[in-house]
Every structure is written in structure tokens, then in C-alpha cells.
Enzyme design. Structure first.
Site, mmCIF file in Angstrom:
data_model
loop_
_atom_site.group_PDB
_atom_site.id
_atom_site.type_symbol
_atom_site.label_atom_id
_atom_site.label_comp_id
_atom_site.label_asym_id
_atom_site.label_seq_id
_atom_site.Cartn_x
_atom_site.Cartn_y
_atom_site.Cartn_z
ATOM 1 N N VAL A 126 21.410 34.590 30.885
ATOM 2 C CA VAL A 126 22.483 33.881 31.585
ATOM 3 C C VAL A 126 22.705 34.359 33.022
ATOM 4 O O VAL A 126 23.478 33.730 33.761
ATOM 5 C CB VAL A 126 23.821 33.996 30.832
ATOM 6 C CG1 VAL A 126 23.735 33.314 29.486
ATOM 7 C CG2 VAL A 126 24.249 35.451 30.685
ATOM 8 N N TYR A 127 22.083 35.468 33.427
ATOM 9 C CA TYR A 127 22.331 35.964 34.788
ATOM 10 C C TYR A 127 21.778 34.991 35.815
ATOM 11 O O TYR A 127 20.608 34.644 35.781
ATOM 12 C CB TYR A 127 21.669 37.323 35.002
ATOM 13 C CG TYR A 127 22.255 38.477 34.231
ATOM 14 C CD1 TYR A 127 23.450 38.370 33.526
ATOM 15 C CD2 TYR A 127 21.600 39.698 34.191
ATOM 16 C CE1 TYR A 127 23.964 39.453 32.819
ATOM 17 C CE2 TYR A 127 22.121 40.780 33.492
ATOM 18 C CZ TYR A 127 23.289 40.651 32.803
ATOM 19 O OH TYR A 127 23.793 41.720 32.102
ATOM 20 N N THR A 128 22.525 34.475 36.785
ATOM 21 C CA THR A 128 23.936 34.718 36.932
ATOM 22 C C THR A 128 24.634 33.360 37.007
ATOM 23 O O THR A 128 24.957 32.848 38.062
ATOM 24 C CB THR A 128 24.241 35.499 38.234
ATOM 25 O OG1 THR A 128 23.393 35.002 39.293
ATOM 26 C CG2 THR A 128 23.983 36.955 38.079
#
Length: 339
Positions: free
Chosen positions: A53-55
Site C-alpha cells: 500500500v505504500y504510499t
């Protein structure tokens, strides 16, 4: 010469400071990220930590950007075999974690379906054949732990993942997972990535139960935010205006207290005695704690990274450690005093 640390009871050996990459594609652009990873690798660093999920919280970022930057760097440098690459699965993908939100198309969770797809996607973004440490980012209480562990076990046995870890688990959930792995003959978590620093109440939140579980069952500890979002660097002063920082407001709301400023001021005093920086003292204290493998640090510049790497040249004496432990100590219940 740096001594690498064994990750729990696994066969992995990590550099004593992991490099967190949450800022890549957010507060550090790709060129800067390459320079930071080059400097970390040149210093002997081998542990890169990221997440799918970054970012996604940054405007225009759909998630996966940090993994993509790492993938291009690894491909350009040809150094895959030197590295322990760790990533995570669980969070919702898409800008603002919104892709398919509230529908069957939402890309998140710890179901078998999503874990297998998310791992495939991470492998492509990282441009690697396998992930060294695949971590569940936090719990998914909609999915039975047996289903999650079964899917993760399949990934290990197919060769896509080498070891499994968890992040942000409570002590009872970690014990549940270890028990289920043993009961069902599934691969088990070899590490946990908790929030752990000297700050209050963060220190107590980890040490109260999780630390005991990790030491007793040989689970490696690779904590996030070991500097408390920058508070333990000393850049925030008691009663003074906030400096300009992407994360300053968050720090002010979550971590400022008289007790925490007492901790920061003690770190500064110890640092002055060693001609060091408060952040280095905070990290050195963590490295001396039971069960600790490698705190994960982030950097927005090579200069910032090199300062943090200076931690490994420090030798704190027992008096230093005791002084820091005392100012950051927490109130214990009767059960906390059990041996």
C-alpha cells in the site's frame, strides 16, 4: 565490523538497522530513494522493508509505488542476492485506499483470494522471483486465521515466499497464529513488526506482553517507528513552535507529553556525553533490548541515513541504559511482574 542478527529462529540474518521505504514516492523522490538505498547497501545494509500500500495516502499515489522504486533499483544494481526484501499484504489498494471500496472488487484483506493475488502483484512490482519476508500488515477479523496461514503456507511451498511475518498483532493474536500453525502443520510467523520506541505509551504497549511472547517463542522483532515519528531525534522542543515537517502535526497530536519530553531531554544529555545524536542513543537502547533484531528506520536523505547508521559505532554502558530505562519506565500490574 557489523554483526548481522538472526531473525528469531529463522535462517535469516539481518543488518542491525532495517531500511524502511514508506517515504519513497512520498517525501523522497525516486532519485533520492536510489541514493539512500545505495548508501545503505554500501554500509552493509541488507534489509529493505516496504508494503504493497505504500504510499496510497499521498495524492496521486495508487499504492505499490515504493515497491516499484525498489524493483527498479534492484534491477539496475543487480544485487538481489545481497538483500532481504520484506513487504506486506492486507491494506486496501488505490489512491486513498479507495479502489473498489465497498464492493466485491475492493483489493484488500487476508483472504486466500487476495493474498495470492497481492503476492503476485508485489513480485511484479519488485521485479523479483521471491519475497524473503512476507508480512501480514495487520489483522483481518473477517477472515479465519487458518485460511490466512494456509494461503501463506502455499506461497512458501511454491517458492514465492521464503519466510512469514506479521505486523501490528496483539500478543493473543500472535499466540493464536503460532498455535494454529502448530496444530495444522502450517508455516508460522518468524517475526513481528510492532510499533516500539521509548515513548509513552508505546514502550509499555510492546513490553507488557508481546515482548515476552517473542522472547519465549523465538519470534524476531523488527519494530516500526523506533524514533517515534521523529520525536526522539530531538527536533521537537518542549514549549517551542513546531518545525516545518510533513509529519509535524501528527507528532504534535499523538506523541507530545511531559513524560515524552523528559525522555527526549534525557536522550540529549546522554548523547552529549557520547558526542552523539539523540536518535542514535534511542536506537542503541532499542538494540540492547531482549528479543530485538533490527529496528526499521526511514530517511529522506543520505545525510539523514548516515547519521542513523552512526548508531552502530556507539557503545552505551549499563549506566546509560539504566538511566534511559528509568525515565521511560511504565507502571506495572501484578501480572506484568511475573517471571
Amino acid at each position: 565490523m557489523t554483526t548481522y542478527r538472526k531473525l528469531g529462529r529463522s535462517g535469516l540474518h539481518l543488518f542491525p538497522l532495517g531500511l524502511g521505504t514508506m517515504q519513497f514516492g512520498w517525501s523522497a523522490d525516486e532519485q533520492t530513494a536510489f541514493e539512500i538505498m545505495d548508501a545503505y547497501h554500501a554500509a552493509g545494509g541488507n534489509f529493505l522493508d516496504t508494503a504493497d500500500v505504500y504510499t496510497a495516502w499521498a495524492k496521486g499515489n495508487p499504492g505499490g509505488v515504493s515497491e516499484e522504486i525498489i524493483g527498479r533499483w534492484v534491477r539496475a544494481r543487480g544485487n538481489r542476492d545481497d538483500l532481504v526484501i520484506a513487504t506486506k499484504v492486507r491494506g486496501a489498494m488505490g489512491e486513498g485506499f479507495s479502489q473498489g471500496r465497498g464492493t466485491v472488487h475492493q483489493r484488500e484483506g487476508l483472504s486466500r483470494k487476495w493474498i495470492l493475488k497481492a503476492c503476485e502483484d508485489s513480485l511484479k512490482r519488485l521485479q523479483v522471483d521471491y519475497i524473503d519476508l512476507y508480512q501480514v500488515h495487520w489483522i483481518d477479523n473477517q477472515t479465519p486465521i487458518e485460511e490466512t496461514l494456509s494461503a501463506l503456507t502455499d506461497l512458501v511451498r511454491r517458492g514465492y515466499v521464503r519466510y512469514l511475518g506479521c505486523s501490528n498483532y496483539s500478543a493473543w493474536r500472535l499466540m493464536e497464529a503460532l498455535w494454529m500453525s502448530d496444530k495444522k502443520n502450517l508455516e508460522s510467523f518468524v517475526s513481528i513488526q510492532p510499533e516500539y520506541s521509548l515513548l509513552s505509551p508505546t514502550r509499555a504497549n510492546f513490553e507488557r506482553e508481546l515482548q515476552k511472547v517473542c522472547v519465549a517463542y523465538g519470534v524476531g522483532v523488527v519494530p516500526w517507528s523506533p524514533l517515534g515519528g521523529g520525536v526522539l531525534t530531538g527536533k521537537y522542543k518542549r514549549g517551542e513552535p513546531l518545525p516545518e515537517s510533513v509529519r509535524a502535526d501528527e507528532n504534535a497530536q499523538r506523541r507530545f507529553s511531559d513524560k515524552n519530553f523528559d525522555i527526549v531531554e534525557t536522550l540529549q544529555a546522554v548523547a552529549d556525553a557520547h558526542q552523539a545524536k539523540p536518535a542514535q542513543i534511542a536506537l542503541a537502547w532499542l538494540l540492547a533490548q531482549p528479543g530485538m533484531t533490527a529496528p526499521i528506520v526511514g530517511a529522506n536523505s543520505v545525510k539523514q541515513l548516515q547519521e542513523l547508521l552512526g548508531t552502530l559505532d556507539l557503545q552505551l554502558n549499563q549506566g546509560d541504559l539504566d538511566r534511559i530505562s528509568e525515565v521511560s519506565d511504565w507502571e506495572r500490574a501484578r501480572t506484568d511482574l511475573e517471571n
